[in-house]
Design a protein around this motif. Structure first.
Motif: not given
Length: 151
Positions: A137-142
């Protein structure tokens, strides 16, 4: 009675705890016992349960002479044995104590397994507490939502 030096794996369990277990073998940092899982359709699948000093459990299957299954988890061994109601390996996988099949949950063999799972660092858990691979998983910066990494 327990050997403090750990030469034969006796530091893991005392002699009294392991007395009358079938097929007992002591190693430097592990013990092995004969285990099995019973399927109503296929009968007993027999294997060798290895309990290491770190609490890891692995089973080498000996269900048939040509079986190549090695280093199975108890849950995988339960499934491999053809057990109809898998998912309860602590009750379905057994060892022989005093000539009787005793579920793992009723033996001392899970003592270190439970401790090992409690002392994990937690890096394998997602934000909701459920296990996941830490690199999925990656976290969305927006929007700050976690999304599956497509890389």
């Amino acid at each position: 009675m327990a050997n403090k030096s750990g030469e034969d794996g006796s530091f893991i369990f005392t002699d009294e705890e392991l007395s009358e277990m079938s097929g007992l073998k002591r190693g430097r940092d592990f013990i092995e016992v004969t285990c099995g899982c019973t399927s109503h359709r296929y009968g007993d699948a027999v294997g060798r349960l290895r309990v290491s000093g770190t609490g890891d459990l692995e089973i080498t299957c000996e269900c048939t002479p040509g079986c190549q299954e090695d280093k199975l988890t108890p849950a995988a061994f339960e499934k491999h044995s053809g057990r109809e109601t898998a998912r309860k390996w602590k009750s379905n996988v057994w060892v022989i104590v005093n000539g009787e099949k005793v579920p793992l949950a009723k033996t001392v063999l899970l003592k270190y397994y439970n401790l090992a799972s409690k002392h994990m660092n937690g890096s394998h858990k997602g934000p909701n507490g459920r296990p996941c691979h830490r690199d999925e998983f990656v976290r969305c910066t927006k929007c700050s939502k976690e999304r599956i990494d497509s890389v």
